[in-house]
Write a protein that holds these residues in place. Structure first.
Motif, PDB file in Angstrom:
ATOM      1  N   ILE A   1       0.750  -1.091   0.043  1.00 42.03           N
ATOM      2  CA  ILE A   1       0.110  -0.197   0.284  1.00 42.03           C
ATOM      3  C   ILE A   1       1.167   1.214   0.216  1.00 42.03           C
ATOM      4  O   ILE A   1       1.632   1.299   1.044  1.00 42.03           O
ATOM      5  CB  ILE A   1      -1.174   0.091   1.421  1.00 42.03           C
ATOM      6  N   MET A   2       0.665   2.068  -1.504  1.00 40.26           N
ATOM      7  CA  MET A   2       1.735   3.234  -1.129  1.00 40.26           C
ATOM      8  C   MET A   2       0.800   4.201  -0.926  1.00 40.26           C
ATOM      9  O   MET A   2      -0.507   4.591  -0.570  1.00 40.26           O
ATOM     10  CB  MET A   2       2.103   3.422  -3.283  1.00 40.26           C
ATOM     11  N   HIS A   3       1.813   5.511  -0.548  1.00 38.86           N
ATOM     12  CA  HIS A   3       1.788   6.444   0.614  1.00 38.86           C
ATOM     13  C   HIS A   3       2.504   7.650   1.113  1.00 38.86           C
ATOM     14  O   HIS A   3       3.176   6.982   0.925  1.00 38.86           O
ATOM     15  CB  HIS A   3       0.892   5.493   1.892  1.00 38.86           C
ATOM     16  N   ASP A   4       1.910   8.205   1.557  1.00 34.13           N
ATOM     17  CA  ASP A   4       2.823   9.475   1.077  1.00 34.13           C
ATOM     18  C   ASP A   4       2.966   9.590   3.378  1.00 34.13           C
ATOM     19  O   ASP A   4       1.604   9.989   3.878  1.00 34.13           O
ATOM     20  CB  ASP A   4       2.584  10.826   0.814  1.00 34.13           C
ATOM     21  N   PRO A   5       3.882   9.006   3.500  1.00 27.87           N
ATOM     22  CA  PRO A   5       3.961   9.203   5.436  1.00 27.87           C
ATOM     23  C   PRO A   5       3.312  10.517   6.080  1.00 27.87           C
ATOM     24  O   PRO A   5       3.546  10.822   7.171  1.00 27.87           O
ATOM     25  CB  PRO A   5       5.360   8.428   5.854  1.00 27.87           C
ATOM     26  N   GLN A   6       4.271  11.666   4.780  1.00 21.86           N
ATOM     27  CA  GLN A   6       3.899  13.206   5.422  1.00 21.86           C
ATOM     28  C   GLN A   6       2.438  13.829   5.578  1.00 21.86           C
ATOM     29  O   GLN A   6       1.937  14.742   5.442  1.00 21.86           O
ATOM     30  CB  GLN A   6       4.901  14.098   5.102  1.00 21.86           C
ATOM     31  N   ASP A   7       1.534  12.587   4.444  1.00 20.10           N
ATOM     32  CA  ASP A   7       0.303  13.371   4.257  1.00 20.10           C
ATOM     33  C   ASP A   7      -0.455  12.804   5.342  1.00 20.10           C
ATOM     34  O   ASP A   7      -1.067  11.178   5.513  1.00 20.10           O
ATOM     35  CB  ASP A   7      -0.642  12.612   2.844  1.00 20.10           C
ATOM     36  N   ALA A   8      -1.259  12.964   6.206  1.00 18.79           N
ATOM     37  CA  ALA A   8      -1.467  12.084   7.399  1.00 18.79           C
ATOM     38  C   ALA A   8      -3.344  11.793   6.697  1.00 18.79           C
ATOM     39  O   ALA A   8      -3.461  11.031   7.506  1.00 18.79           O
ATOM     40  CB  ALA A   8      -2.029  13.628   8.734  1.00 18.79           C
ATOM     41  N   GLU A   9      -3.565  12.577   6.130  1.00 15.51           N
ATOM     42  CA  GLU A   9      -5.041  12.032   5.600  1.00 15.51           C
ATOM     43  C   GLU A   9      -4.718  10.810   4.289  1.00 15.51           C
ATOM     44  O   GLU A   9      -5.315   9.220   4.608  1.00 15.51           O
ATOM     45  CB  GLU A   9      -6.066  13.122   4.332  1.00 15.51           C
TER      46      GLU A   9
END
Length: 460
Positions: free
Chosen positions: A379-387
């Motif tokens: 699951i790819m995500h931006d850890p700096q993007d809380a949402e």
């Protein structure tokens, strides 16, 4: 960690203990979606006796101990969330005994999978469990590792015959042995395999080996529909085809593999990666039978890879799925998760999961060890993007909960560690209290990898 303990530890181990920040940082996390926990010291053990001495000292001062191997775990197993000692076993890398006649060997915990197989190859043997990463054998035993060969050869549970374990009190015990079966006493080997460092430190492992196959054939087949690929797998298993490996990559994962691993001649479609082991005539017969089944399920682009370099290219691409996922979403982290369900429920669970991914709006390639009902999402995500991180965590949670609902498990091979403790009650019910009782009996001071596997409670 008090100064008295530090002085005693340094006096006992000399240069084999370090309090340096860079080494402590290196040992504060594994791979994947990392949870960090900084140890107060890193100890490089070189023998079972040294491990025993360290544990006796740690118990005396009530200092936590976190075993550390290659650091390739994905669920936060090696994070020292309550400080203490990170016990690095990589210097314990001796191959102690190999018996071609008995098809077994004994190794120290720090031996890596690839180093062991390089040593065994000249004798016509190999160790079958292949989780992809070049993990240490001790770490693989502690997490009950699995991998691409499990459909034919089993997981660490089936391939560990016995162990040497140092208890939290610093006692050295041996479990199991070299016999292929025993009815004598409780099966302590199976208790420690998969205990994730919460009950003691595994320092030696007796392993089951296999002879190198006379012939190996790899194959791939692509499908227009994911459901047809799953149907092919299910029918093949019901038909008794002898497959050593059977992996399913969805169209998103194939896009990553084509780009990252430079796979030529493939399309961005659901794809089976297969391998057959046996005699030349046997593998040819099984491969042909699989091709007929795939064609019946509208498979196409079926091709064989018999030369070692061709097989290596395919399986290297498969093992690089984690990195290929990151190639799909530059700058983002991979929150890798896995689950496992009964084969009868695999198709329904996978289809529901893929629909869930679509609705989430996230990039989340899927790859499955479909021969045993195990699958992974990256699951790819931006850890700096809380949402976005919250959406990723919610998706991972639904994967675990769905697997349990379908009669499966929240993890088929990654283990519990930190990230999946919250699902233990749903999966195990009252049996969780028995696990806590065992933990409390064997580690009454809770110094062994505290805060892992078991949810908060007695012994947790």
């Amino acid at each position: 960690m008090n100064q008295t303990f530090q002085d005693e530890l340094a006096g006992m181990l000399g240069e084999r203990v370090s309090f340096s920040l860079p080494l402590r940082e290196q040992h504060s996390h594994g791979e994947g979606y990392t949870a960090k926990g900084m140890p107060d010291a890193v100890v490089f053990a070189e023998s079972t006796e040294q491990v025993a001495s360290v544990l006796r000292l740690c118990r005396k001062h009530l200092v936590p101990v976190v075993p550390f191997g290659a650091g390739s775990s994905l669920e936060g197993h090696v994070a020292a969330v309550r400080g203490g000692v990170s016990l690095d076993l990589t210097r314990m890398n001796g191959i102690l005994q190999v018996s071609a006649e008995a098809l077994d060997c004994r190794v120290e915990a720090g031996v890596t999978r690839e180093a062991l197989n390089a040593h065994l190859r000249a004798g016509g043997l190999f160790f079958t469990v292949d989780p992809g990463a070049d993990a240490t054998i001790g770490g693989m035993a502690a997490t009950r590792a699995s991998g691409t060969n499990a459909v034919r050869y089993g997981t660490m549970r089936e391939n560990v015959l016995g162990l040497t374990v140092v208890t939290p009190a610093g006692d050295v015990i041996r479990t199991g042995g070299r016999a292929r079966k025993s009815s004598a006493g409780l099966d302590l080997t199976r208790l420690y395999v998969g205990s994730e460092g919460t009950l003691g430190v595994i320092t030696e492992i007796q392993l089951r080996l296999q002879g190198l196959p006379e012939a190996i054939v790899a194959a791939t087949c692509q499908f227009e529909r994911f459901e047809d690929a799953v149907g092919t797998v299910t029918t093949a298993l019901q038909s008794g085809l002898r497959m050593a490996r059977i992996e399913l990559l969805d169209e998103v994962q194939m896009r990553g593999c084509i780009g990252y691993s430079r796979l030529e001649g493939f399309e961005e479609k659901p794809t089976l990666f297969l391998e057959f082991h046996g005699s030349p005539s046997g593998v040819r017969e099984d491969a042909e039978g699989m091709q007929e089944l795939a064609l019946a399920f509208n498979g196409n682009l079926f091709r064989h890879a018999e030369r070692p370099e061709e097989r290596t290219l395919l399986w290297k691409a498969r093992h690089n799925c984690y990195h290929a996922s990151k190639w799909l979403a530059p700058g983002k982290d991979n929150m890798g998760t896995d689950a496992c369900v009964p084969l009868s429920e695999f198709s329904a669970c996978i289809n529901e999961t893929k629909e869930d991914v679509r609705e989430s709006g996230l990039v989340a390639p899927l790859v499955g060890h479909v021969g045993d009902g195990n699958f992974h999402l990256g699951i790819m995500h931006d850890p700096q993007d809380a949402e976005e991180t919250a959406r990723a965590e919610a998706l991972a949670a639904r994967v675990a909960e769905r697997a349990i609902r379908y009669g499966g498990t929240c993890t088929g091979e990654h283990g519990i560690g930190l990230h999946k403790r919250r699902y233990m009650a749903a999966e195990h019910g009252a049996a969780l209290d028995v696990m806590r009782a065992i933990k409390l009996a064997l580690d009454p001071d809770n110094i062994m990898n505290p805060g892992k596997m078991l949810p908060d409670g007695p012994g947790g």
